[in-house]
Enzyme design. Structure first.
Site, PDB file in Angstrom:
ATOM      1  CB  THR A 224      -0.578 -14.221  11.588  1.00 33.96           C
ATOM      2  OG1 THR A 224      -0.523 -13.702  12.896  1.00 33.96           O
ATOM      3  CG2 THR A 224      -0.993 -13.915  11.096  1.00 33.96           C
ATOM      4  CB  VAL A 253      -3.408  -1.797  13.171  1.00 35.84           C
ATOM      5  CG1 VAL A 253      -3.963  -2.348  11.677  1.00 35.84           C
ATOM      6  CG2 VAL A 253      -4.654  -1.246  13.884  1.00 35.84           C
ATOM      7  CG  ASP A 255       1.541  -8.110   8.215  1.00 35.39           C
ATOM      8  OD1 ASP A 255       1.921  -7.899   9.511  1.00 35.39           O
ATOM      9  OD2 ASP A 255       1.351  -8.694   7.970  1.00 35.39           O
ATOM     10  CB  THR A 275       2.767 -15.263   9.004  1.00 33.60           C
ATOM     11  OG1 THR A 275       3.089 -15.350  10.363  1.00 33.60           O
ATOM     12  CG2 THR A 275       3.420 -16.057   8.196  1.00 33.60           C
TER      13      THR A 275
END
Ligand code: ASP
Length: 364
Positions: A224, A253, A255, A275
């Protein structure tokens, strides 16, 4: 501050400057029509300048990350180059007097375009071998937020999230609705987000639990991306963007696009981008938890470390976070084996990848 004063100011100072002040800007239309529900929340550049009058100018800060996980040696160099490029891109915006929100968008777009990272081009694939992207952007001055989840075929989800923030009355759009909105505002479809490397990894890997286990503890995952910034007017912002975790269920989905978990920004404390294992970050609302500790007096580093330690103890999750406070204190912390990060403050670039690493470069 009264709505009438702001309208007079806009008319006198020439309200046509800046990207959010064109005829299509809802904030400008509302302000000029005298219908802005709360002028103190208007995020147009004119209102920002107006509100910042008399305040001391701040030294700008940008911090970026490229994801917390066990980065393999073969990706270390590309990851470091990618975060440094992103920090330079964000810093250039801030140096030119740009806003924190512009800086974090620019930095995250650069990371989304870099196939070394799990965001935009090069994102990991879900169990069906498809890309599904999540992103959030948040403005710490007004608390305006935009997010998208499970979007496909969008090269820069962070910019779509920003459009949700600026052009709709909502905070988050998902999947089909997000695609319809993207089409309506002219964001082009990208058909080339799946890289050869990701296609091969997907063919070799088998399930989400395996993906999670390997993602954070071995050399399998991808990462991420995120950015936080403090601009010269003293406003903070955050942005986070991800392809999530390899082999996730369709529609999963994490965080990253969830306000308070994958990111949060509030001028009263600071901005955070997170992340790591999304399901763990969600359970402890990591971004808000870090800011809570800062509100209680902890430094950015102490707040990030305490919150990551809590996440490890409470739900056994690993991850990382970048933080900037509204006074310019910043941090990059992680409990995974690695996290590529870079920051620029006062023309000094700091960066690292392994624990306790902090290389510095003077920029001029
Ligand atoms: N937090 C992301 C997610 O769970 C993954 C990551 O940060 O690497 O979707």
């Amino acid at each position: 501050m009264m709505a009438e004063e702001i309208i007079v100011y806009l008319q006198r100072e020439g309200a046509s400057r800046g990207r959010t002040t064109g005829p299509s800007s809802p904030s400008r239309q509302r302000a000029l029509a005298g219908t802005c529900p709360d002028p103190s929340l208007d995020s147009s550049p004119e209102h920002r300048e107006y509100r910042a009058r008399g305040r001391p100018r701040m030294k700008t800060v940008i911090v970026v990350h490229g994801g917390a996980w066990a980065i393999p040696d073969m990706l270390a160099e590309a990851s470091m180059a990618g975060v440094k490029n992103a920090a330079w891109a964000g810093d250039a915006v801030l140096k030119n007097g740009g806003s924190a929100i512009d800086a974090v968008e620019k930095a995250v777009r650069s990371l989304e375009d870099d196939p070394s990272f799990d965001a935009g081009h090069g994102a990991v694939l879900n169990i069906d071998g498809e890309v599904e992207l999540d992103s959030i952007i948040m403005d710490g001055e007004t608390l305006a937020t935009g997010a998208v989840a499970s979007v496909r075929n969008i090269a820069n989800p962070v910019s779509l999230a920003r459009a949700v923030m600026e052009k709709t009355d909502h905070v988050m759009l998902t999947d089909r609705g997000a695609s319809m909105f993207a089409e309506r505002i002219g964001i082009p479809i990208a058909d080339d987000l799946v890289t050869e490397l990701e296609r091969k990894d997907w063919e070799q890997s088998s399930s989400f639990p395996v993906g999670v286990e390997k993602f954070f503890n071995t050399q399998w995952g991808h990462d991420t991306v995120g950015a936080v910034a403090l601009d010269s007017l003293g406003n903070v912002a955050c942005a986070t963007s991800t392809g999530g975790i390899r082999n996730k269920m369709v529609g999963r989905v994490g965080d990253s696009p969830i306000i308070g978990s994958g990111g949060y920004a509030d001028n009263r404390s600071g901005a955070v981008s997170c992340t790591g294992h999304g399901e763990s970050i969600l359970k402890v609302t990591l971004a808000r938890l870090i800011l809570f500790h800062m509100e209680q007096g902890k430094s950015a580093t102490a707040a990030a470390e305490a919150s990551l330690q809590y996440m490890g103890e409470r739900v056994k999750g690993c991850g990382g976070a970048i933080v900037v406070s509204s006074t310019g204190d910043w941090a990059a912390s992680f409990t995974t084996p690695c996290m590529a990060w870079a920051s620029i403050k006062e023309d000094v670039l700091h960066c690292g990848l392994n624990p306790k690493e902090d290389f510095t470069e003077r920029l001029k």
